[in-house]
Design a protein around this motif. Structure first.
Motif, PDB file in Angstrom:
ATOM      1  N   SER A 124       0.846  -1.203   0.000  1.00  0.00           N
ATOM      2  CA  SER A 124       0.000   0.000   0.000  1.00  0.00           C
ATOM      3  C   SER A 124       0.873   1.242   0.000  1.00  0.00           C
TER       4      SER A 124
ATOM      5  N   SER B 246      -5.088  -2.651   4.376  1.00  0.00           N
ATOM      6  CA  SER B 246      -4.807  -1.221   4.515  1.00  0.00           C
ATOM      7  C   SER B 246      -6.127  -0.478   4.654  1.00  0.00           C
ATOM      8  N   ASP B 247      -6.048   0.786   5.015  1.00  0.00           N
ATOM      9  CA  ASP B 247      -7.200   1.684   5.209  1.00  0.00           C
ATOM     10  C   ASP B 247      -7.797   1.458   6.599  1.00  0.00           C
TER      11      ASP B 247
ATOM     12  N   ILE C 106      -1.170   0.109   7.595  1.00  0.00           N
ATOM     13  CA  ILE C 106      -1.172  -1.241   7.023  1.00  0.00           C
ATOM     14  C   ILE C 106      -1.168  -2.180   8.222  1.00  0.00           C
TER      15      ILE C 106
ATOM     16  N   VAL D 129      -0.330   4.346   4.965  1.00  0.00           N
ATOM     17  CA  VAL D 129      -0.593   3.646   6.221  1.00  0.00           C
ATOM     18  C   VAL D 129      -1.904   4.173   6.785  1.00  0.00           C
TER      19      VAL D 129
END
Lengths: 227, 227
Positions: free
Chosen positions: A53, A67-68, A58, A56
């Motif tokens: 990704s 991620s997200d 992650i 961050v």
């Protein structure tokens, strides 16, 4: 296997400041889960987990890689249903998305106008050039213009928080009697402001300040320990 | 005994327009309850129920008399627990208060700047003088200044709705798969705009427009029937 949260830091790895990563830190403590936090410089993010990704947080949990911040919270809710809920039921998920929309589209803009130059100054030298260029392009204003507007931005912050203040006249947390992920979303924004600028720039008797202090006390004061 | 909802109208009693009263209309239909709506002119509100409240909605259910849209919704949730929930559990109550804060402190301001003169023009003559004086004092601007800023206010509306739009990328309603009181709070604001100005002034393909259309379909199209 230990869970790993990759978060964001400047020159000092002991002061991770990303609002989105703080949401996840609080969510992991809320769920009572052990994890290792690995703060990264902006430009180091693509070097971990095979470039999984560009941003961050992650989060790695065994074979799972996510991620997200919101998707991590949804994962935690589904993977650890026996632990305290982050959403208070399925209806709370959409409401938390609206809180996210409010935080990112109203509160974050107000905070960025205050904290941008402070964030730049705490970054490692390798990150500063990247950060300045990308942010000046995104905002369409130079850092010098942002710095000149800082006092006005601080004066405008209370109005951006009026929706939260309105709620706090009736309940101690966005989650009601106890916090839910919606609290951590808005807490993350103000924790970002606190760590990068040293203060949240609100009067101590503002209901938002009192709520923020309650959040700092949560989970054995994990968020207060970083300053 | 029939329930009675006192709401707000202008010269035409068939077009009640108050955002707060529309929240309650939708909540009553959500609960599947029969009620009689009695629209009042602004200046007639103190003449009903012994001057119980200076503002509508006022709701009578047998011996119970309640004002304020959110308090009425809380009453309905407690008095009619077997009917579909308006909050999706206790945690949803505080979240709905945050939606109320967002609606009243971000969305209502954007709508007032568009609709103020339209509202004035649809009032009965007895109400127009009261409305103009009270609103000019509250806003600190003349109606002529508000009218001159109307196009700019329409252009600014989509930004005020960005938090809702953000949520709608993930869920069809604030309540998730189906509507809850949080939807009716924001619906009431845009229904107020629609009835007073004839349109919600958003592109048809805006996710907010599509959500609003879904709300107009709810409960046998009760909200679409007023235009």
């Amino acid at each position: 296997m230990t869970m790993t949260l990759y978060s964001l830091c400047g020159a000092d790895a002991a002061r991770p400041f990303s609002p989105h990563c703080w949401k996840v830190v609080m969510a992991l403590h809320h769920k009572g889960l052990d994890f290792e936090e690995r703060p990264l410089a902006f430009t180091a993010i693509p070097t971990v987990e095979g470039g999984f990704s560009k941003t961050v947080p992650i989060f790695r949990d065994g074979q799972e890689l996510i991620s997200d911040s919101f998707r991590i919270a949804l994962y935690l809710e589904e993977a650890y249903p026996e632990q305290p809920s982050l959403f208070g039921g399925q209806g709370g998920v959409a409401a938390a998305r609206l809180v996210e929309g409010y935080s990112q589209h109203v509160v974050h803009g107000a905070i960025t106008k205050i904290a941008l130059v402070d964030i730049h100054d705490m970054l490692a030298p390798t990150d500063q050039a990247y950060f300045r260029k990308s942010r000046e392009e995104r905002l369409g204003r130079s850092f010098e213009e942002m710095a000149a507007g800082r006092d006005a931005a601080i004066a405008a912050l209370p109005a951006a928080l009026q929706p939260l203040r309105h709620m706090l006249a009736f309940h101690p947390f966005v989650g009601g009697a106890t916090p839910l992920f919606g609290d951590y979303i808005l807490f993350g924004a103000l924790q970002w402001l606190r760590i990068t600028t040293g203060a949240i720039h609100l009067p101590a008797d503002d209901p938002v300040s009192r709520w923020f202090e309650r959040c700092l006390e949560l989970h054995d004061g994990v968020a207060r320990a970083v300053a």
